[in-house]
Design a protein around this motif. Structure first.
Motif, PDB file in Angstrom:
ATOM      1  N   ARG A 169       0.887  -1.171   0.000  1.00 40.47           N
ATOM      2  CA  ARG A 169       0.000   0.000   0.000  1.00 40.47           C
ATOM      3  C   ARG A 169       0.918   1.212   0.000  1.00 40.47           C
ATOM      4  N   TRP A 193       2.344   2.284   3.460  1.00 43.88           N
ATOM      5  CA  TRP A 193       1.614   2.191   4.742  1.00 43.88           C
ATOM      6  C   TRP A 193       1.054   0.783   4.956  1.00 43.88           C
ATOM      7  N   LEU A 239      -0.677  -3.628   8.196  1.00 45.20           N
ATOM      8  CA  LEU A 239      -0.683  -2.167   8.180  1.00 45.20           C
ATOM      9  C   LEU A 239       0.502  -1.693   9.005  1.00 45.20           C
ATOM     10  N   LEU A 252      -6.072   8.580   6.338  1.00 39.79           N
ATOM     11  CA  LEU A 252      -7.123   8.193   5.389  1.00 39.79           C
ATOM     12  C   LEU A 252      -8.320   9.116   5.584  1.00 39.79           C
ATOM     13  N   HIS A 298     -14.454   7.045   5.768  1.00 39.94           N
ATOM     14  CA  HIS A 298     -15.080   6.190   4.749  1.00 39.94           C
ATOM     15  C   HIS A 298     -15.768   4.993   5.389  1.00 39.94           C
ATOM     16  N   ASP A 318     -15.910   0.959   4.078  1.00 35.67           N
ATOM     17  CA  ASP A 318     -15.118   0.223   3.089  1.00 35.67           C
ATOM     18  C   ASP A 318     -15.915  -0.105   1.835  1.00 35.67           C
ATOM     19  N   LEU A 366      -6.628   3.714  14.399  1.00 37.72           N
ATOM     20  CA  LEU A 366      -7.970   3.609  13.818  1.00 37.72           C
ATOM     21  C   LEU A 366      -8.952   4.484  14.621  1.00 37.72           C
ATOM     22  N   HIS A 398     -15.187   5.303   9.467  1.00 41.25           N
ATOM     23  CA  HIS A 398     -13.876   5.227  10.106  1.00 41.25           C
ATOM     24  C   HIS A 398     -12.797   5.857   9.241  1.00 41.25           C
ATOM     25  N   TYR A 400      -2.080   8.128  10.888  1.00 38.09           N
ATOM     26  CA  TYR A 400      -0.832   7.398  11.087  1.00 38.09           C
ATOM     27  C   TYR A 400       0.331   8.342  11.374  1.00 38.09           C
ATOM     28  N   ARG A 445       4.224   0.654  13.932  1.00 36.44           N
ATOM     29  CA  ARG A 445       2.924  -0.007  13.754  1.00 36.44           C
ATOM     30  C   ARG A 445       3.135  -1.285  12.958  1.00 36.44           C
TER      31      ARG A 445
HETATM   32  O1  LIG Z   1      -5.486   1.524   9.504  1.00 33.48           O
HETATM   33  C1  LIG Z   1      -6.531   0.950   9.783  1.00 33.48           C
HETATM   34  O2  LIG Z   1      -6.639   0.260  10.788  1.00 33.48           O
HETATM   35  C2  LIG Z   1      -7.755   1.143   8.913  1.00 33.48           C
HETATM   36  C3  LIG Z   1      -7.482   0.866   7.484  1.00 33.48           C
HETATM   37  C4  LIG Z   1      -8.663   1.189   6.634  1.00 33.48           C
HETATM   38  O3  LIG Z   1      -9.540   1.910   7.013  1.00 33.48           O
HETATM   39  C5  LIG Z   1      -8.755   0.635   5.295  1.00 33.48           C
HETATM   40  O4  LIG Z   1      -7.877  -0.146   4.888  1.00 33.48           O
HETATM   41  O5  LIG Z   1      -9.748   0.962   4.598  1.00 33.48           O
END
Ligand SMILES: O=C(O)CCC(=O)C(=O)O
Length: 287
Positions: free
Chosen positions: A48, A66, A114, A123, A126, A128, A162, A209, A213, A219
């Motif tokens: 990612r 990330w 992650l 982020l 959103h 998902d 998160l 959510h 970061y 992490r």
């Molecule tokens: O970093 C996280 O725990 C959330 C990741 C997330 O929201 C996503 O991958 O859509």
């Protein structure tokens, strides 16, 4: 354990503390840090990348990463330890509880990592599986359908990345949420989910959510999902958009203990079936 589902349904997330022994935690930290080193060096192309939120991601890590994708891929060194953790009772028992499923109904999905980004990164708010352009009616229709999967974050280091709006998986967005800055740092009712190393947190991936970061805080959080066979077509895009179909047949589960081997082979066969039943899935979100 019955409380797990009650909490998930009510709040949109549920934490199970200390599911890993010290030894398991150490083994997984070692496996993951080797994967991260490869990924940052450009030697593992399933990553990612910054600053992109949704798949597909480019394979060039030069702007930072990330996340590391496809931990079950047989070509990843240490995929054995990671595979054992994905199919372990520590994960699969709560999944069966949350999905009211037997082993024979589970579908292999995704296992990613992650990680601390190379620079601070966040982020957007959103869900998902529901685009921000969805109307109230579209949101409610999707939110009222069964999830047909369980998704989790298993932290190998204490993790406060998160941020969720509790209970927002049970309602459409408010006007304020719809009109908010996508990076709003103080959304009404928001909660930072604190996960200690060795804890696992299951959550509804359609809860509102975001991730925030900090490049200076280590992490390594295993980010996985397992499906229910009844959700095959509903889950297909969400799962197959990550490209898992390209290598799933190469996975070898022979080193797993007998019970886990049967479980893994069955879950992989049902993922394979999902791919055959749903060709050309596309992507669920634009970036
Ligand atoms: O970093 C996280 O725990 C959330 C990741 C997330 O929201 C996503 O991958 O859509």
């Amino acid at each position: 354990m019955a409380d797990l589902l009650t909490s998930l349904e009510h709040d949109g997330f549920v934490l199970i503390p200390s599911v890993l022994s010290k030894h398991e935690l150490q083994t997984l930290r070692t496996a993951c840090s080797e994967a991260v080193t490869l990924a940052r060096a450009g030697k593992w192309s399933h990553i990612r990348t910054l600053p992109k939120q949704f798949p597909p991601w480019p394979s060039d890590p030069s702007h930072g990463i990330w996340g590391v994708q496809h931990l079950l891929h047989p070509a990843l060194p240490n995929s054995k330890a990671l595979t054992a953790s994905y199919f372990s009772d520590a994960i699969v028992s709560p999944v069966k509880e949350l999905l009211s499923a037997t082993d024979d109904e589970l579908v292999m999905e995704l296992y990613n990592l992650l990680v601390r980004p190379d620079q601070d990164f966040a982020l957007r708010w959103h869900r998902d599986d529901i685009p921000p352009t969805a109307t109230v009616e579209e949101e409610l229709k999707r939110l009222n359908e069964p999830a047909w999967h369980a998704q989790w974050n298993l932290a190998l280091y204490d993790d406060r990345s998160l941020v969720v709006v509790p209970e927002s998986h049970r309602r459409a967005r408010t006007e304020a949420e719809r009109n908010a800055d996508p990076y709003e740092s103080n959304m009404l009712g928001q909660k930072i989910v604190e996960i200690k190393a060795g804890d696992v947190m299951f959550y509804d991936n359609n809860i509102l959510h975001r991730g925030v970061y900090d490049a200076t805080v280590e992490r390594m959080t295993l980010h996985g999902s397992i499906g229910h066979v009844k959700g095959s077509s509903a889950r297909a895009q969400n799962v197959l958009q990550h490209g898992v179909g390209a290598w799933v047949d190469e996975c070898r589960f022979d080193d797993l203990p007998e019970g886990l081997k049967n479980r893994a082979n069955g879950m992989r066969a049902r993922l394979h079936q999902m791919g055959s039943d749903n060709p050309n899935v596309g992507y669920s979100q634009d970036d």
